[in-house]
Design a protein around this motif. Structure first.
Motif, short mmCIF file in Angstrom:
data_model
loop_
_atom_site.label_atom_id
_atom_site.label_comp_id
_atom_site.label_asym_id
_atom_site.label_seq_id
_atom_site.Cartn_x
_atom_site.Cartn_y
_atom_site.Cartn_z
N PHE A 155 42.03 55.67 45.37
CA PHE A 155 41.72 54.50 46.11
C PHE A 155 40.49 54.58 47.18
CE2 PHE A 155 46.12 54.73 44.92
CZ PHE A 155 46.31 53.74 44.54
N TYR A 156 39.69 53.47 46.93
CA TYR A 156 38.76 53.42 47.97
C TYR A 156 39.03 52.13 48.81
CZ TYR A 156 36.53 56.64 44.81
OH TYR A 156 36.20 57.65 44.10
N GLY B 297 44.99 63.13 50.03
CA GLY B 297 43.84 63.10 49.02
C GLY B 297 43.80 61.75 47.95
N LEU B 298 44.62 60.63 48.26
CA LEU B 298 44.54 59.64 47.32
C LEU B 298 43.87 58.55 47.72
CD1 LEU B 298 48.56 59.75 47.02
CD2 LEU B 298 46.96 60.15 45.04
N VAL B 299 43.48 58.65 48.97
CA VAL B 299 42.66 57.34 49.52
C VAL B 299 41.30 57.70 50.12
CG1 VAL B 299 42.41 55.42 51.14
CG2 VAL B 299 44.61 55.82 49.95
N GLU B 300 40.21 57.08 49.89
CA GLU B 300 39.05 57.81 50.67
C GLU B 300 38.87 56.29 51.62
OE1 GLU B 300 34.28 58.55 50.34
OE2 GLU B 300 35.61 58.91 48.54
N VAL B 301 38.76 56.48 52.98
CA VAL B 301 38.51 55.19 53.87
C VAL B 301 36.97 55.25 54.22
CG1 VAL B 301 39.14 54.15 56.06
CG2 VAL B 301 40.92 55.51 54.70
N LEU B 302 36.52 54.14 53.90
CA LEU B 302 35.23 53.82 54.30
C LEU B 302 35.17 52.96 55.66
CD1 LEU B 302 33.57 55.54 52.19
CD2 LEU B 302 35.33 54.27 51.06
#
Length: 420
Positions: A176-177, A198-203
């Protein structure tokens, strides 16, 4: 990053290498050179920018290398003629046909020769490339990723977020992004948990200086959506990328079929996206708590207690959402793909194959008078979803909310009321 004088409000966010020769085949190339790809830069630029004055500045290892006039400067379609627009700048990369090796640039900056403060390149960003082992593979090795539009105005629906993540994980999502402008402490705790897994990348999506919906569309969402699918496709290596919000779930209607199973069963080389028609589970409709497990600490799951929806799905491209095949897409919109590689087409998902389930709070419309009961999500995913949400909330909020592992609904949550 600001480009030049911050008062001018030109913004630069990210850049990606694109190996598709279909993108650069119409661009001019000097004699003795062949194109091998392009760099696509995502930015916020004035809608009426002088396109011929935009240049890409490449460098490698902090050494200035070259400056090239941009081959293309485009605003994403959904700009509504506002002063600023989500934009992308494309500069081709070409190599001398007599050389065996090519030096790829590490960084890129934009310069704008029509504005004195922007003639010199100062704000360089790293160019994102595919992993070496993925660069020339004909089929992306990974499955499904999910892009979520910017979180803003202190987004605080922690329980909804956990239910959203767990639903899509059950449906085959691996990544998820999430673009975070402002979120409450509770929502941030959810993001940190899934990020650690390791499931979500937070920008970070923290920029101001625009009057949204007057000077720039809705929190700069169209930069985020397009940046996201290139991030998912180029650096993540995902074959499929879903474009949805936290209150939107794509539902495959086949028996015991996950979303990823469905996409793979309908996929063809000439498909660029799968478009799902939408139905609404409004918060004015009565809820059904009959199936809430007695052991559940979190008793209000949208998919499990809201089972009344609008009868008639809206048409494709009207509030619809979609899953794209990123390697076939050039420009993404909020509700459908705007530009794709030639000789590819959209697959309009029939109602009997799948729907967009929109669990909308505090908003009304779209034929809400006609409604039916739909328990399919509850029947298929209910037990697993209750258990997984309960387990996640116990981990995230084990020391708060009376130590019961309860994910907060959010302070501005609108409680469902009976239908009159």
């Amino acid at each position: 990053m600001n480009i030049g004088d911050p008062k001018k409000r030109f913004k630069l966010y990210s850049a990606y290498f694109d190996p598709r020769l279909e993108i650069v085949e119409s661009y001019d190339v000097p004699d003795g050179f062949l194109p091998f790809g392009s760099v696509r830069v995502f930015a916020i630029l004035p809608l009426q920018i002088e396109k011929s004055a935009v240049f890409c500045n490449f460098r490698s290892d902090n050494t200035y290398e070259a400056q090239h006039q941009a081959d293309q400067v485009e605003a994403v379609h959904e700009h509504w003629n506002m002063e600023f627009a989500a934009s992308y700048v494309i500069c081709k990369l070409a190599g001398n046909i007599n050389k065996r090796t090519i030096l790829l640039p590490d960084e890129v900056a934009l310069s704008y020769h029509a504005e004195p403060s922007m003639r010199e390149a100062t704000a360089f960003i790293r160019i994102k490339y595919p992993r070496t082992d993925m660069l020339f593979q004909s089929t992306p090795p990974n499955g499904l990723a999910v892009c979520v539009g910017p979180m803003h105005h202190n987004f605080g629906y922690a329980l909804r977020m956990v239910e959203f993540f767990e639903y899509y994980i059950l449906n085959g999502a691996e990544r998820f992004y999430v673009y975070n402008k402002t979120a409450t402490d509770e929502a941030s705790a959810v993001l940190r948990h899934y990020e650690a897994e390791g499931l979500v990348e937070v920008l970070d999506w923290d920029f101001d200086g625009y009057q949204f919906e007057h000077e720039l569309r809705y929190e700069g969402i169209f930069v985020a959506l397009n940046e996201c699918f290139y991030r998912s496709t180029v650096t993540g290596g995902y074959r499929y990328t879903a474009i949805v919000d936290f209150d939107e779930l794509l539902f495959p209607a086949g028996d015991n079929e996950s979303l990823l199973d469905y996409l793979q069963s309908r996929d063809r080389y000439d498909v660029h996206s799968f478009n799902f028609k939408g139905v609404f589970f409004y918060d004015i409709y009565p809820t059904d708590h009959a199936q809430v497990p007695p052991w559940a600490n979190n008793t209000y799951l949208y998919t499990q207690v809201r089972n009344v929806r609008t009868t008639n799905p809206l048409l494709h491209h009207n509030r619809s959402k979609y899953v794209m095949k990123g390697r076939n897409v050039v420009e993404a919109g909020n509700h459908f793909v705007w530009k794709a590689i030639r000789d590819t087409h959209e697959y309009p998902v029939p109602e009997n194959e799948g729907l967009l389930l929109h669990y909308r709070d505090g908003n009304l419309g779209y034929d809400y008078e006609n409604h039916i009961i739909d328990n399919r999500v509850r029947n298929r995913f209910g037990d697993k979803l209750w258990r997984q949400v309960n387990q996640r909330c116990a981990l995230i909020f084990s020391t708060s909310i009376a130590a019961k592992g309860i994910c907060p609904l959010g302070t501005s949550y609108n409680q469902t009321r009976s239908l009159s």
